[in-house]
Design an enzyme around this catalytic site. Structure first.
Site, PDB file in Angstrom:
ATOM      1  N   ASP A   1       0.815  -1.213   0.000  1.00 56.65           N
ATOM      2  CA  ASP A   1       0.000   0.000   0.000  1.00 56.65           C
ATOM      3  C   ASP A   1       0.850   1.267   0.000  1.00 56.65           C
ATOM      4  O   ASP A   1       2.066   1.220   0.186  1.00 56.65           O
ATOM      5  CB  ASP A   1      -0.948  -0.006   1.220  1.00 56.65           C
TER       6      ASP A   1
ATOM      7  N   ASN B   1      -7.260  -1.934  14.253  1.00 56.47           N
ATOM      8  CA  ASN B   1      -8.666  -2.182  13.889  1.00 56.47           C
ATOM      9  C   ASN B   1      -8.804  -3.448  13.037  1.00 56.47           C
ATOM     10  O   ASN B   1      -9.859  -3.714  12.489  1.00 56.47           O
ATOM     11  CB  ASN B   1      -9.243  -0.981  13.134  1.00 56.47           C
TER      12      ASN B   1
ATOM     13  N   HIS C   1      -7.049  -4.118  10.271  1.00 53.00           N
ATOM     14  CA  HIS C   1      -6.764  -4.008   8.832  1.00 53.00           C
ATOM     15  C   HIS C   1      -5.509  -4.799   8.455  1.00 53.00           C
ATOM     16  O   HIS C   1      -4.593  -4.959   9.253  1.00 53.00           O
ATOM     17  CB  HIS C   1      -6.700  -2.543   8.364  1.00 53.00           C
TER      18      HIS C   1
ATOM     19  N   GLU D   1      -9.450  -1.606   5.342  1.00 53.50           N
ATOM     20  CA  GLU D   1     -10.042  -1.187   6.601  1.00 53.50           C
ATOM     21  C   GLU D   1     -11.313  -1.987   6.901  1.00 53.50           C
ATOM     22  O   GLU D   1     -11.857  -2.647   6.001  1.00 53.50           O
ATOM     23  CB  GLU D   1     -10.371   0.313   6.521  1.00 53.50           C
TER      24      GLU D   1
END
Ligand code: F6R
Length: 260
Positions: free
Chosen positions: A82, A153, A155, A160
């Protein structure tokens, strides 16, 4: 020796090490073994690489293996997971910059074999750009190994919560917790990009081998949810419970809530 569980908490392979360094050295060893195996077969290794704090010691160990034990990266193809959007490759917080500083400039990988999502392309070209990134991975025969960290979280990459398990490379909106966790790097929350290009969950799960590395107490809660909780797009990493080629590599602190 690590504590080893097979088929524990639905994990295919779970290795827990006494500290972050041991976990990182183990991870680097698996990557080096793959590179050497492929070299013996006269084949390239297609690696999916991650950024962030988690892989730093892995890269340090790979550099050591290159410098002291003549591990060569001449036939390694690398795809990064990413990149923030929009951000130029020269930006000190870009993942292009990160990879150069923490790994690439210290090893003999060929510059033409390095792929990192280019987050400077204009919004109207993003879709084509992402498709092209995906096609390049496919044209190399897919990823031989994907190295992953995990966000608090859940990810993986920047997929996400809410990301489809069928997702491929695309532009995504960063979650508030992801941006909060990046604030220290960018100075203020307003400086943290709101978007990123990330390879998708489908792309990740197609890799022939997946190493998920998690270090430190800050990751213990999400590790417990990802490995023992329900498989749900609310916790993107939970999909890995279904993927047989996953190895979870944890230090003792990250594993604190899953050890009986
Ligand atoms: C980075 C990436 C992210 C990180 C995750 C954990 O390329 O894809 O999923 O792995 O945010 O970040 P750290 O390692 O900084 O805790």
């Amino acid at each position: 020796m690590p504590t080893k569980f097979n088929n524990h908490s639905k994990a295919k392979s779970l290795n827990i090490f006494g500290d972050a360094e041991k976990a990182s050295v183990h991870t680097a060893k698996l990557i080096a073994e793959l590179i050497l195996e492929q070299q013996k077969k006269g084949k390239p290794s297609v690696l999916g690489l991650a950024t962030g704090n988690t892989p730093k010691m892995v890269y340090q160990e790979l550099i050591r293996l290159h410098q002291n034990e003549s591990l060569s990266f001449h036939n390694v193809i690398s795809f990064n997971l990413d990149e923030y959007y929009p951000i130029g490759p020269e930006h000190i917080r870009s993942y292009t910059y990160f990879m150069r500083e923490y790994l690439f400039k210290h090893i003999d990988i060929k510059p033409e074999n390095i792929y990192i999502p280019h987050a400077v392309c204009s919004p109207d070209r993003i879709e084509d750009y992402c498709r092209d990134y995906e096609d390049r991975i496919t044209n190399f025969g897919g990823l031989d190994l994907q190295l992953l960290g995990i966000g608090r979280n859940g990810h993986i990459g920047f997929n996400e919560p809410g990301s489809s398990f069928d997702s491929t490379t695309r532009l995504i909106n960063l979650h508030s917790l992801t941006r909060k966790d990046a604030q220290a790097d960018f100075g203020t929350i307003d400086n943290v990009p709101r978007q990123a290009i990330s390879i998708g969950i489908h792309t990740i799960t197609q890799a022939k081998k997946i190493l998920l590395l998690a270090l430190g107490e800050k990751k213990s809660e999400i590790i417990s949810k990802a490995l023992k909780g329900e498989i749900s797009t609310d916790v993107p990493a939970s999909i890995l419970q279904k993927i047989p080629q996953v190895e979870y590599i944890l230090d003792r602190d990250a594993a604190a809530l899953i050890q009986d």
